[in-house]
Design a protein around this motif. Structure first.
Motif, PDB file in Angstrom:
ATOM      1  N   ALA A   1      -3.986   5.215   0.646  1.00 44.05           N
ATOM      2  CA  ALA A   1      -2.521   5.183   0.542  1.00 44.05           C
ATOM      3  C   ALA A   1      -1.909   4.353   1.658  1.00 44.05           C
ATOM      4  CB  ALA A   1      -1.970   6.605   0.573  1.00 44.05           C
TER       5      ALA A   1
ATOM      6  N   TYR B   1       5.082   0.746  -1.978  1.00 43.03           N
ATOM      7  CA  TYR B   1       5.981   1.880  -2.196  1.00 43.03           C
ATOM      8  C   TYR B   1       7.341   1.690  -1.542  1.00 43.03           C
ATOM      9  CZ  TYR B   1       1.441   3.782  -3.375  1.00 43.03           C
ATOM     10  OH  TYR B   1       0.194   3.953  -3.917  1.00 43.03           O
TER      11      TYR B   1
ATOM     12  N   VAL C   1       2.360  12.567  -1.389  1.00 46.30           N
ATOM     13  CA  VAL C   1       1.216  13.004  -0.590  1.00 46.30           C
ATOM     14  C   VAL C   1       1.162  14.520  -0.618  1.00 46.30           C
ATOM     15  CG1 VAL C   1       0.328  13.187   1.766  1.00 46.30           C
ATOM     16  CG2 VAL C   1       1.121  10.984   0.889  1.00 46.30           C
TER      17      VAL C   1
ATOM     18  N   ASP D   1       2.569   7.457  -7.505  1.00 50.15           N
ATOM     19  CA  ASP D   1       1.146   7.583  -7.193  1.00 50.15           C
ATOM     20  C   ASP D   1       0.940   8.873  -6.412  1.00 50.15           C
ATOM     21  OD1 ASP D   1       0.282   5.294  -8.440  1.00 50.15           O
ATOM     22  OD2 ASP D   1       0.154   4.093  -6.610  1.00 50.15           O
TER      23      ASP D   1
ATOM     24  N   ALA E   1      -1.645  11.088  -3.604  1.00 49.58           N
ATOM     25  CA  ALA E   1      -2.683  10.992  -2.583  1.00 49.58           C
ATOM     26  C   ALA E   1      -2.898  12.346  -1.926  1.00 49.58           C
ATOM     27  CB  ALA E   1      -2.309   9.960  -1.526  1.00 49.58           C
TER      28      ALA E   1
ATOM     29  N   LEU F   1       5.322   7.303  -3.462  1.00 49.42           N
ATOM     30  CA  LEU F   1       4.048   7.948  -3.159  1.00 49.42           C
ATOM     31  C   LEU F   1       4.256   9.434  -2.900  1.00 49.42           C
ATOM     32  CD1 LEU F   1       0.985   7.753  -2.437  1.00 49.42           C
ATOM     33  CD2 LEU F   1       1.727   7.351  -0.056  1.00 49.42           C
TER      34      LEU F   1
ATOM     35  N   LYS G   1      -2.132   0.763   0.907  1.00 47.74           N
ATOM     36  CA  LYS G   1      -1.233   0.334  -0.165  1.00 47.74           C
ATOM     37  C   LYS G   1       0.241   0.549   0.175  1.00 47.74           C
ATOM     38  CE  LYS G   1      -2.290   1.299  -4.369  1.00 47.74           C
ATOM     39  NZ  LYS G   1      -2.568   2.029  -5.618  1.00 47.74           N
ATOM     40  N   GLU G   2       0.543   0.867   1.418  1.00 48.08           N
ATOM     41  CA  GLU G   2       1.916   1.240   1.810  1.00 48.08           C
ATOM     42  C   GLU G   2       2.976   0.239   1.352  1.00 48.08           C
ATOM     43  OE1 GLU G   2       5.400   0.786   4.314  1.00 48.08           O
ATOM     44  OE2 GLU G   2       3.572  -0.387   4.629  1.00 48.08           O
TER      45      GLU G   2
END
Length: 263
Positions: free
Chosen positions: A120, A127, A30, A70, A72, A28, A123-124
């Protein structure tokens, strides 16, 4: 019949030899979505955002190893790029990569349509790692966002690999000391001298949030640093932090090694 069998065997061998992204896992990214930084107690405005090379060098290294990514931002708005990060000096290791990064920023649909931080966090579990690129933008939005400490604590609790670049280690200070999982960790970030140089000669003004190294040390982390404008990154357990836009290669090596060990 023999011919068909050979074709099947060849097909299977090709499938096995391709390192799929699903095999390696997902990381992820961020990012800040802020585009304006207030200086001189709010009297001066400056364009800001994420530092393009800090983002793209890390992104490129990760996807080249077969990981998927991904994106975010706080509200799901596309990240802004700090125009300062387009200067030649930040791309001298690979000047051709700059245009590639700009094209990615302009055209990549996933990058242009990030999820929210709230999503996010939901969905942790998907990852294996987190990366937050630097740039002054995060000192405008991520450092005040209520989801930032929740995200960092969640990844830390599950021993996932966390990479914080340049200004991003400041986000560790959003977690209260009594529940901060990084207390006692070795950590790096933009140095006090580098902050002074940026404020004096590049931005020509002081932002509200600054003195990151001092804040990290005061919180209870063991601050480490390299020379001004030099490549420097440090790893302590699952946390990898780096100092400036020139630290990409060192950061990537440490981060990918940590991902490999965790995978």
């Amino acid at each position: 019949m023999i011919h068909i069998t050979k074709v099947i065997i060849l097909f299977i061998s090709l499938i096995i030899s391709i390192p799929t992204m699903a095999q390696n896992g997902k990381v992820l990214f961020v990012m800040s979505e802020a585009d304006t930084l207030l200086l001189k107690k709010g009297k001066k405005k400056r364009q800001t955002g994420i530092f393009l090379n800090e983002f793209y060098q890390a992104y490129k290294a990760i996807v080249n190893k077969g990981y998927s990514v991904d994106f975010a931002t706080p509200t799901g708005k596309k990240a802004t790029i700090d125009q300062e990060s387009l200067a030649d000096d930040y791309w001298k290791e690979d000047i051709k990569m700059r245009q590639e990064a700009i094209d990615f920023w302009n055209n990549n649909q996933e990058f242009s349509n990030p999820m929210t931080l709230e999503k996010a966090i939901e969905k942790e579990k998907e990852y294996i790692g987190l990366v937050i690129p630097g740039g002054q933008g995060l000192m405008v939005d991520l450092i005040y966002d209520k989801n930032t400490p929740l995200l960092l604590k969640s990844f830390a609790k599950n021993q996932k690999v966390i990479g914080l670049i340049c200004h991003a280690p400041s986000l560790i200070t959003t977690i209260r000391k009594e529940e901060n999982p990084f207390i006692g960790y070795k950590v790096n970030s933009v140095t006090g001298f580098e902050e002074f140089y940026i404020e004096k000669f590049i931005m020509k003004g002081k932002p509200q949030k600054r003195k990151i190294a001092k804040q990290l040390h005061k919180l209870g982390l063991e601050y480490k640093k390299g020379g001004p404008g030099k490549s420097y990154a440090v790893r302590d357990r699952n946390l990898i932090t780096s100092q400036n836009p020139y630290s990409g290669i060192q950061f990537n090596e440490l981060y990918l090694k940590a991902l490999e060990e965790a995978n």
